[in-house]
Design a protein around this motif. Structure first.
Motif, PDB file in Angstrom:
ATOM      1  N   ILE A  34      44.071  39.898  38.590  1.00  0.00           N
ATOM      2  CA  ILE A  34      42.677  40.193  38.902  1.00  0.00           C
ATOM      3  C   ILE A  34      42.597  40.619  40.355  1.00  0.00           C
ATOM      4  O   ILE A  34      43.085  39.929  41.252  1.00  0.00           O
ATOM      5  CB  ILE A  34      41.767  38.971  38.656  1.00  0.00           C
ATOM      6  CG1 ILE A  34      41.696  38.657  37.165  1.00  0.00           C
ATOM      7  CG2 ILE A  34      40.369  39.209  39.219  1.00  0.00           C
ATOM      8  CD1 ILE A  34      40.788  37.516  36.808  1.00  0.00           C
ATOM      9  N   ASP A  40      36.733  36.365  43.259  1.00  0.00           N
ATOM     10  CA  ASP A  40      36.335  36.123  41.876  1.00  0.00           C
ATOM     11  C   ASP A  40      36.226  34.628  41.606  1.00  0.00           C
ATOM     12  O   ASP A  40      35.270  34.158  40.978  1.00  0.00           O
ATOM     13  CB  ASP A  40      37.347  36.765  40.924  1.00  0.00           C
ATOM     14  CG  ASP A  40      36.793  36.906  39.516  1.00  0.00           C
ATOM     15  OD1 ASP A  40      36.028  37.862  39.283  1.00  0.00           O
ATOM     16  OD2 ASP A  40      37.109  36.054  38.655  1.00  0.00           O
ATOM     17  N   ARG A  61      38.174  32.342  31.608  1.00  0.00           N
ATOM     18  CA  ARG A  61      38.233  33.638  32.297  1.00  0.00           C
ATOM     19  C   ARG A  61      39.659  34.049  32.635  1.00  0.00           C
ATOM     20  O   ARG A  61      40.023  35.223  32.524  1.00  0.00           O
ATOM     21  CB  ARG A  61      37.399  33.582  33.580  1.00  0.00           C
ATOM     22  CG  ARG A  61      37.363  34.908  34.348  1.00  0.00           C
ATOM     23  CD  ARG A  61      36.309  34.895  35.414  1.00  0.00           C
ATOM     24  NE  ARG A  61      36.264  36.123  36.190  1.00  0.00           N
ATOM     25  CZ  ARG A  61      35.719  37.261  35.780  1.00  0.00           C
ATOM     26  NH1 ARG A  61      35.183  37.333  34.573  1.00  0.00           N
ATOM     27  NH2 ARG A  61      35.718  38.337  36.558  1.00  0.00           N
TER      28      ARG A  61
END
Length: 221
Positions: A34, A40, A61
C-alpha cells in the motif's frame, strides 16, 4: 478544596503526533503493498471507535494474519512511548500543585494504553488521580466517571472544580452537567453553534493553566 480535572489526549499530551509516529512503526511491521502505508494506518486508526475496532478494521483492510493479542500488544508496547510531555505542561501542573490544587486526569480509552501513556511521559507524579473509562466502566460525558474521579481526589463535584479538555461533547458537556467550571482547549477554532458553552475558552493548555491558577476557589454568595 480547589481541584481540576484534565482530559489526556490532545489536552495534556499531543495524541495526533504520537499516533502518526506509531503508525509508521505499525505499517513497517504489518502492512505491505500500500502506497504511503503509514498515512493509511493513521487514517484507519483515527477513524476507529477504539483499539479493538482498529484491529478488526486493519485485519480486513490489510489481510493481516497476526492474532489480535499480538496486534494489541504492539499497540500497548509501542504507542505510549511515542508520547512526549512538553515542559510547559509539566511546569503548569507543578505550579498548580504547589499552589494547593488537587489534580486528576479523566480519559476515555483502555486501561492498558491510557495508563501506559501517563507512565511513559512521567505524568503520574504530577497527579492525584488518573481515571480511565475502561476501569471506571463509564465514558465521558457520563456523570459516573466524574463521580469516580471526585471520589479518588477526595472532593465533591461542583463549582469548586474545573474540567479542562479539547472535546466540547465529552469534556465540556460532561463537566458542565456535574456542576464543574469548564475550559475548552479550542486550538483557535470558533465555538460551533449549538455546543454546550464552556466557562472559558483557551487557545492552548498554557492559557488554560493560567485561567485555573487565577481563579482560586469560587466566591461564596
Amino acid at each position: 478544596m480547589s481541584y481540576a480535572l484534565f482530559d489526556l489526549d490532545d489536552t495534556l499530551v499531543d495524541a495526533k503526533a504520537a499516533l502518526r509516529a506509531w503508525a509508521v512503526d505499525f505499517a513497517a511491521e504489518y502492512v505491505s503493498g500500500i502506497e504511503d502505508a503509514a498515512s493509511d494506518v493513521f487514517a484507519l486508526v483515527d477513524g476507529a471507535a477504539n483499539w479493538p475496532g482498529f484491529v478488526a478494521d486493519a485485519r480486513a483492510r490489510y489481510g493481516m494474519t497476526a492474532p489480535d493479542e499480538e496486534l494489541m500488544a504492539h499497540v500497548a508496547a509501542v504507542y505510549p512511548g511515542k508520547f512526549v510531555l512538553e515542559q510547559r505542561v509539566r511546569r503548569g501542573l507543578a505550579e498548580l500543585r504547589a499552589a494547593g490544587w488537587r489534580l486528576g486526569v479523566v480519559t476515555n480509552g483502555s486501561t492498558l494504553v491510557q495508563q501506559a501513556k501517563v507512565d511513559s511521559v512521567g505524568l503520574r507524579p504530577h497527579l492525584d488521580a488518573v481515571v480511565d473509562s475502561e476501569a471506571a466502566g463509564h465514558r465521558k460525558p457520563d456523570r459516573r466517571i466524574f463521580e469516580i474521579a471526585a471520589d479518588e481526589l477526595g472532593v465533591e463535584l461542583g463549582p469548586g472544580g474545573w474540567m479542562v479538555g479539547d472535546r466540547l461533547d465529552k469534556d465540556v458537556a460532561g463537566g458542565a452537567a456535574v456542576g464543574l467550571r469548564t475550559i475548552w482547549i479550542s486550538q483557535g477554532d470558533p465555538l460551533p453553534a449549538g455546543s454546550t458553552p464552556p466557562t472559558h475558552i483557551a487557545a492552548s493548555i498554557t492559557e488554560a493553566f493560567a485561567i485555573v491558577q487565577a481563579s482560586g476557589p469560587p466566591r461564596q454568595s
